[in-house]
Design a protein around this motif. Structure first.
Motif, PDB file in Angstrom:
ATOM      1  N   THR A  41     -81.589  13.511 -37.824  1.00 40.24           N
ATOM      2  CA  THR A  41     -81.824  14.150 -36.361  1.00 40.24           C
ATOM      3  C   THR A  41     -80.901  15.257 -36.065  1.00 40.24           C
ATOM      4  O   THR A  41     -81.357  16.165 -35.337  1.00 40.24           O
ATOM      5  CB  THR A  41     -81.685  13.073 -35.207  1.00 40.24           C
ATOM      6  OG1 THR A  41     -82.532  11.829 -35.463  1.00 40.24           O
ATOM      7  CG2 THR A  41     -81.814  13.632 -33.871  1.00 40.24           C
ATOM      8  N   GLU A  45     -81.939  18.961 -34.875  1.00 38.04           N
ATOM      9  CA  GLU A  45     -81.340  19.674 -33.964  1.00 38.04           C
ATOM     10  C   GLU A  45     -80.827  21.057 -34.125  1.00 38.04           C
ATOM     11  O   GLU A  45     -81.023  22.231 -33.624  1.00 38.04           O
ATOM     12  CB  GLU A  45     -80.361  18.801 -33.222  1.00 38.04           C
ATOM     13  CG  GLU A  45     -80.739  17.571 -32.445  1.00 38.04           C
ATOM     14  CD  GLU A  45     -79.576  16.771 -31.883  1.00 38.04           C
ATOM     15  OE1 GLU A  45     -78.474  17.032 -32.069  1.00 38.04           O
ATOM     16  OE2 GLU A  45     -80.103  16.131 -30.944  1.00 38.04           O
ATOM     17  N   TYR A  83     -94.381   7.518 -36.740  1.00 39.43           N
ATOM     18  CA  TYR A  83     -93.679   8.267 -36.227  1.00 39.43           C
ATOM     19  C   TYR A  83     -92.771   9.304 -37.200  1.00 39.43           C
ATOM     20  O   TYR A  83     -92.448  10.322 -37.000  1.00 39.43           O
ATOM     21  CB  TYR A  83     -92.686   7.840 -35.305  1.00 39.43           C
ATOM     22  CG  TYR A  83     -93.116   7.434 -33.981  1.00 39.43           C
ATOM     23  CD1 TYR A  83     -93.472   8.531 -32.840  1.00 39.43           C
ATOM     24  CD2 TYR A  83     -93.275   6.169 -33.302  1.00 39.43           C
ATOM     25  CE1 TYR A  83     -94.065   8.135 -31.910  1.00 39.43           C
ATOM     26  CE2 TYR A  83     -93.991   5.767 -32.100  1.00 39.43           C
ATOM     27  CZ  TYR A  83     -94.115   6.994 -31.571  1.00 39.43           C
ATOM     28  OH  TYR A  83     -95.004   6.861 -30.100  1.00 39.43           O
ATOM     29  N   PRO A  97     -88.772  21.302 -32.561  1.00 40.27           N
ATOM     30  CA  PRO A  97     -88.669  20.586 -31.125  1.00 40.27           C
ATOM     31  C   PRO A  97     -89.679  19.337 -31.368  1.00 40.27           C
ATOM     32  O   PRO A  97     -89.195  18.020 -30.615  1.00 40.27           O
ATOM     33  CB  PRO A  97     -89.253  21.481 -30.215  1.00 40.27           C
ATOM     34  CG  PRO A  97     -88.870  22.843 -30.691  1.00 40.27           C
ATOM     35  CD  PRO A  97     -89.054  22.758 -32.108  1.00 40.27           C
ATOM     36  N   LEU A  98     -90.761  19.596 -31.813  1.00 40.09           N
ATOM     37  CA  LEU A  98     -91.768  18.251 -31.899  1.00 40.09           C
ATOM     38  C   LEU A  98     -91.176  17.051 -32.884  1.00 40.09           C
ATOM     39  O   LEU A  98     -91.298  15.950 -32.829  1.00 40.09           O
ATOM     40  CB  LEU A  98     -92.950  18.697 -32.284  1.00 40.09           C
ATOM     41  CG  LEU A  98     -93.747  19.418 -31.274  1.00 40.09           C
ATOM     42  CD1 LEU A  98     -95.162  19.857 -31.685  1.00 40.09           C
ATOM     43  CD2 LEU A  98     -94.144  18.403 -29.938  1.00 40.09           C
ATOM     44  N   SER A 101     -88.575  15.293 -31.312  1.00 35.78           N
ATOM     45  CA  SER A 101     -89.037  14.230 -30.162  1.00 35.78           C
ATOM     46  C   SER A 101     -89.678  13.151 -31.117  1.00 35.78           C
ATOM     47  O   SER A 101     -89.223  11.829 -30.622  1.00 35.78           O
ATOM     48  CB  SER A 101     -90.192  14.907 -29.515  1.00 35.78           C
ATOM     49  OG  SER A 101     -91.360  15.028 -30.223  1.00 35.78           O
ATOM     50  N   LYS A 102     -89.892  13.123 -32.124  1.00 32.98           N
ATOM     51  CA  LYS A 102     -90.450  11.983 -32.947  1.00 32.98           C
ATOM     52  C   LYS A 102     -89.392  11.109 -33.513  1.00 32.98           C
ATOM     53  O   LYS A 102     -89.233  10.010 -33.509  1.00 32.98           O
ATOM     54  CB  LYS A 102     -91.492  12.382 -34.083  1.00 32.98           C
ATOM     55  CG  LYS A 102     -92.682  12.980 -33.605  1.00 32.98           C
ATOM     56  CD  LYS A 102     -93.635  12.225 -32.967  1.00 32.98           C
ATOM     57  CE  LYS A 102     -94.820  12.941 -32.285  1.00 32.98           C
ATOM     58  NZ  LYS A 102     -95.616  12.175 -31.519  1.00 32.98           N
ATOM     59  N   GLU A 104     -86.329  11.297 -32.021  1.00 38.37           N
ATOM     60  CA  GLU A 104     -85.647  10.321 -30.877  1.00 38.37           C
ATOM     61  C   GLU A 104     -86.314   9.356 -30.621  1.00 38.37           C
ATOM     62  O   GLU A 104     -85.727   8.015 -30.231  1.00 38.37           O
ATOM     63  CB  GLU A 104     -85.622  11.339 -29.723  1.00 38.37           C
ATOM     64  CG  GLU A 104     -84.639  12.388 -29.981  1.00 38.37           C
ATOM     65  CD  GLU A 104     -84.606  13.552 -28.920  1.00 38.37           C
ATOM     66  OE1 GLU A 104     -85.535  13.546 -28.177  1.00 38.37           O
ATOM     67  OE2 GLU A 104     -83.665  14.422 -28.823  1.00 38.37           O
ATOM     68  N   VAL A 105     -87.696   9.038 -30.619  1.00 44.86           N
ATOM     69  CA  VAL A 105     -88.458   7.817 -30.533  1.00 44.86           C
ATOM     70  C   VAL A 105     -87.999   6.783 -31.598  1.00 44.86           C
ATOM     71  O   VAL A 105     -88.028   5.647 -31.300  1.00 44.86           O
ATOM     72  CB  VAL A 105     -90.298   8.462 -30.444  1.00 44.86           C
ATOM     73  CG1 VAL A 105     -90.645   7.177 -30.525  1.00 44.86           C
ATOM     74  CG2 VAL A 105     -90.345   8.966 -29.285  1.00 44.86           C
TER      75      VAL A 105
END
Length: 125
Positions: A41, A45, A83, A97-98, A101-102, A104-105
């Motif tokens: 992650t 980022e 995911y 960015p997408l 988001s995955k 982070e889920v």
């Protein structure tokens, strides 16, 4: 009467021991995956993640889910698979960015799924 009480006590100790072992094992498997997930992650980022990074994360997850299949429903494992596959596709397309988001889920799932299988009153009753 005493034999019955001893049998009940032994059964309770066995159930408690099995439950504790299962909870510890599930939490351990997800914690190890979450640690690797956090590192990936961070790379996403910073927009320096590669498809190979996500492949290594997927390989780690494949090892973890071999153990988890015996302990938790397949739907929870499939959700993580989905995911993770989506995040890998977004990283390959450089859509960070997408992908973030995955991931982070997935981090949320790594804490929510083990908690759902702990032996707590709300999960038992």
């Amino acid at each position: 009467m005493i034999k019955s009480l001893i049998s009940i006590a032994i059964a309770l100790v066995a159930v408690f021991g099995i439950t504790l072992t299962e909870t510890t094992l599930v939490r351990s498997q997800f914690h190890q995956f979450e640690t690797a997930l956090a590192a990936n992650t961070q790379k996403v980022e910073e927009e320096r993640a590669t498809e190979e990074d996500l492949n290594s994360l997927k390989t780690l997850w494949e090892e973890k889910k071999r153990v988890l299949y015996a302990l938790i429903p397949h739907e929870d494992i499939a959700r993580v698979d989905d995911y993770l596959a989506e995040a890998k596709i977004f990283v390959a397309k450089k859509d960070f960015p997408l992908a973030l988001s995955k991931l982070e889920v997935l981090i949320q799932l790594c804490s929510a799924v083990p908690d759902a299988y702990r032996a707590t009153p709300e999960n038992v009753f």
